[in-house]
Motif scaffolding. Structure first.
Motif, short mmCIF file in Angstrom:
data_model
loop_
_atom_site.label_atom_id
_atom_site.label_comp_id
_atom_site.label_asym_id
_atom_site.label_seq_id
_atom_site.Cartn_x
_atom_site.Cartn_y
_atom_site.Cartn_z
N UNK A 28 2.50 2.21 1.37
CA UNK A 28 2.17 3.51 1.98
C UNK A 28 1.61 3.26 3.37
N UNK A 29 2.51 3.22 4.35
CA UNK A 29 2.14 2.90 5.71
C UNK A 29 1.07 3.84 6.26
N UNK A 30 1.07 5.08 5.82
CA UNK A 30 0.13 6.08 6.33
C UNK A 30 -1.24 6.01 5.65
N UNK A 31 -1.50 4.94 4.93
CA UNK A 31 -2.81 4.74 4.31
C UNK A 31 -3.42 3.41 4.77
N UNK A 36 -5.20 -2.20 5.55
CA UNK A 36 -5.73 -2.94 6.69
C UNK A 36 -6.81 -3.95 6.30
N UNK A 37 -7.74 -3.60 5.41
CA UNK A 37 -8.73 -4.62 5.01
C UNK A 37 -8.08 -5.86 4.37
N UNK A 106 -2.88 2.10 -7.43
CA UNK A 106 -2.45 0.73 -7.17
C UNK A 106 -1.14 0.67 -6.39
N UNK A 107 -0.37 1.73 -6.38
CA UNK A 107 0.96 1.72 -5.74
C UNK A 107 0.90 1.72 -4.21
N UNK A 108 -0.26 1.92 -3.61
CA UNK A 108 -0.36 2.00 -2.15
C UNK A 108 -0.11 0.65 -1.46
N UNK A 109 -0.56 -0.43 -2.08
CA UNK A 109 -0.44 -1.77 -1.50
C UNK A 109 -0.06 -2.74 -2.62
N UNK A 110 1.01 -3.48 -2.38
CA UNK A 110 1.41 -4.50 -3.34
C UNK A 110 0.87 -5.86 -2.91
#
Length: 157
Positions: A28-31, A36-37, A106-110
């Protein structure tokens, strides 16, 4: 940037070692508050590991494979696991914070990792017109000549 070695080289390392591949995927690029962390955590961990004595950590080195993938080399799985679980080093707090951020989705970043335990002599490498890279960066580089000139003989020596 490292200088290109214009010779055919191969890596040599004494004893068993561990190859640890680790990476992430932004789903999810928009998150950016989610990913980023995690993007910023790996350079911090590598900086910490490079500053600590290798004899203590077992960390032999790392190479970026691009697109969020890092190749790491460790003396043993025990060293890798000790670092990962240590509350006194950068990984454990970053891992706890990541899980807290991902708790609701959990689906926002793999994220992924793969660990390979390599027995002494059970690897083969060649580098041609390359700066030190991969295992060659984390160990000793030798000319790929004589009994090291072909893949099969590099595995047998």
């Amino acid at each position: 940037m490292s200088e290109v070695n214009d010779k055919r080289m191969t890596a040599h390392i004494e004893g068993d070692f561990v190859v640890f591949l680790i990476g992430m995927r932004i789903n999810k690029l928009l998150k950016p508050h989610k990913w980023l962390p995690a993007v910023m955590a790996m350079p911090r961990m590598l900086k910490e590991l490079n500053a600590l004595p290798s004899e203590e950590t077992g960390f032999l080195g790392a190479t970026s494979a691009g697109l969020g993938v890092t190749l790491q080399y460790w003396r043993s799985f025990e060293h890798l696991e000790r670092y990962a679980r240590s509350k006194d080093h950068a990984h454990f707090p970053a891992w706890v914070a990541f899980n807290k951020r991902m708790k609701t989705n959990r689906a926002d970043v793999g994220i992924w990792h793969e660990t390979y335990l390599v027995k002494a002599g059970q690897y083969e490498t060649v580098y041609s017109a390359m700066p030190p890279f991969g295992l060659g960066k984390a160990s000793e580089l030798l000319p790929a000549t004589g009994n090291r000139s072909e893949a099969r003989t590099r595995l047998e020596t």
